[in-house]
Design a protein around this motif. Structure first.
Motif, PDB file in Angstrom:
ATOM      1  N   VAL A   1     138.715  76.791  -3.033  1.00  0.00           N
ATOM      2  CA  VAL A   1     139.253  78.152  -3.023  1.00  0.00           C
ATOM      3  C   VAL A   1     138.085  79.129  -3.048  1.00  0.00           C
ATOM      4  O   VAL A   1     137.080  78.887  -3.718  1.00  0.00           O
ATOM      5  N   GLY A   2     138.197  80.220  -2.280  1.00  0.00           N
ATOM      6  CA  GLY A   2     137.130  81.210  -2.263  1.00  0.00           C
ATOM      7  C   GLY A   2     137.360  82.255  -1.193  1.00  0.00           C
ATOM      8  O   GLY A   2     138.334  82.204  -0.444  1.00  0.00           O
ATOM      9  N   GLU A   3     136.442  83.201  -1.128  1.00  0.00           N
ATOM     10  CA  GLU A   3     136.518  84.282  -0.152  1.00  0.00           C
ATOM     11  C   GLU A   3     135.795  83.902   1.133  1.00  0.00           C
ATOM     12  O   GLU A   3     134.843  83.123   1.113  1.00  0.00           O
ATOM     13  N   VAL A   4     136.236  84.483   2.235  1.00  0.00           N
ATOM     14  CA  VAL A   4     135.582  84.289   3.518  1.00  0.00           C
ATOM     15  C   VAL A   4     134.131  84.768   3.406  1.00  0.00           C
ATOM     16  O   VAL A   4     133.859  85.840   2.869  1.00  0.00           O
ATOM     17  N   GLY A   5     133.194  83.944   3.872  1.00  0.00           N
ATOM     18  CA  GLY A   5     131.786  84.305   3.861  1.00  0.00           C
ATOM     19  C   GLY A   5     131.042  84.012   2.570  1.00  0.00           C
ATOM     20  O   GLY A   5     129.827  84.078   2.533  1.00  0.00           O
ATOM     21  N   ASP A   6     131.744  83.675   1.496  1.00  0.00           N
ATOM     22  CA  ASP A   6     131.095  83.361   0.219  1.00  0.00           C
ATOM     23  C   ASP A   6     130.745  81.873   0.200  1.00  0.00           C
ATOM     24  O   ASP A   6     131.632  81.027   0.338  1.00  0.00           O
ATOM     25  N   PRO A   7     129.473  81.511   0.027  1.00  0.00           N
ATOM     26  CA  PRO A   7     129.100  80.097   0.031  1.00  0.00           C
ATOM     27  C   PRO A   7     129.540  79.334  -1.220  1.00  0.00           C
ATOM     28  O   PRO A   7     129.440  78.118  -1.264  1.00  0.00           O
ATOM     29  N   VAL A   8     130.025  80.049  -2.223  1.00  0.00           N
ATOM     30  CA  VAL A   8     130.524  79.392  -3.440  1.00  0.00           C
ATOM     31  C   VAL A   8     132.047  79.361  -3.383  1.00  0.00           C
ATOM     32  O   VAL A   8     132.709  80.394  -3.487  1.00  0.00           O
ATOM     33  N   LYS A   9     132.576  78.161  -3.176  1.00  0.00           N
ATOM     34  CA  LYS A   9     134.020  77.945  -3.134  1.00  0.00           C
ATOM     35  C   LYS A   9     134.307  76.748  -4.037  1.00  0.00           C
ATOM     36  O   LYS A   9     134.114  75.608  -3.618  1.00  0.00           O
ATOM     37  N   PRO A  10     134.761  76.961  -5.266  1.00  0.00           N
ATOM     38  CA  PRO A  10     134.996  75.843  -6.180  1.00  0.00           C
ATOM     39  C   PRO A  10     135.991  74.830  -5.615  1.00  0.00           C
ATOM     40  O   PRO A  10     136.965  75.206  -4.970  1.00  0.00           O
ATOM     41  N   GLN A  11     135.701  73.570  -5.874  1.00  0.00           N
ATOM     42  CA  GLN A  11     136.574  72.483  -5.438  1.00  0.00           C
ATOM     43  C   GLN A  11     137.752  72.363  -6.384  1.00  0.00           C
ATOM     44  O   GLN A  11     137.577  72.311  -7.596  1.00  0.00           O
ATOM     45  N   LEU A  12     138.969  72.309  -5.822  1.00  0.00           N
ATOM     46  CA  LEU A  12     140.177  72.149  -6.621  1.00  0.00           C
ATOM     47  C   LEU A  12     140.690  70.724  -6.653  1.00  0.00           C
ATOM     48  O   LEU A  12     141.280  70.285  -7.613  1.00  0.00           O
ATOM     49  N   LEU A  13     140.481  70.002  -5.532  1.00  0.00           N
ATOM     50  CA  LEU A  13     141.070  68.677  -5.383  1.00  0.00           C
ATOM     51  C   LEU A  13     140.206  67.854  -4.442  1.00  0.00           C
ATOM     52  O   LEU A  13     139.683  68.373  -3.446  1.00  0.00           O
TER      53      LEU A  13
END
Length: 93
Positions: free
Chosen positions: A79-91
Motif C-alpha cells: 500500500v502506498g502513494e503513486v511515485g513514493d518508493p516506500v510502500k509497506p508490504q501487507l501480504l
C-alpha cells in the motif's frame, strides 16, 4: 505492430538461473528491507493511497534433461502513494 501492453511478466536470464518479474509503463520500483522490487497498481484506495501488486518467480539452472528447475514464486500486496518508493508490504504469498 507495437505492443500496447502497459504491464508484462518479463524474464531476466543470468548464469545461475532465471528471475521473472513485472515490467512496463505502469510499473514502479519500491524499496524493501532486502533490496528493491517492482509493483503495479492493483486498486485505488481512499486518501491518495493505492494497493500495489508484486510478482516474482525464480528458476535455477540445472544440468540434465530439463535445463531449469522451479525454485519459488511470490505474490505480494503493498500500500502506498503513486511515485513514493516506500510502500509497506501487507501480504505475501
Amino acid at each position: 505492430r507495437p505492443s500496447q501492453h502497459r504491464i508484462v511478466v518479463d524474464a531476466e536470464y543470468q548464469t545461475s538461473g532465471v528471475w521473472t518479474g513485472l515490467r512496463g509503463a505502469d510499473v514502479e520500483r519500491i524499496e524493501r528491507n532486502h533490496g528493491s522490487a517492482t509493483v503495479v497498481p492493483l486498486v485505488q484506495l481512499p486518501d491518495n493511497l493505492s494497493g500495489w501488486l508484486g510478482y516474482q518467480e525464480v528458476w535455477d539452472l540445472e544440468l540434465g534433461r530439463s535445463p531449469y528447475a522451479f525454485r519459488q514464486a511470490s505474490l505480494t500486496v503493498h500500500v502506498g502513494e503513486v511515485g513514493d518508493p516506500v510502500k509497506p508490504q501487507l501480504l505475501r504469498l
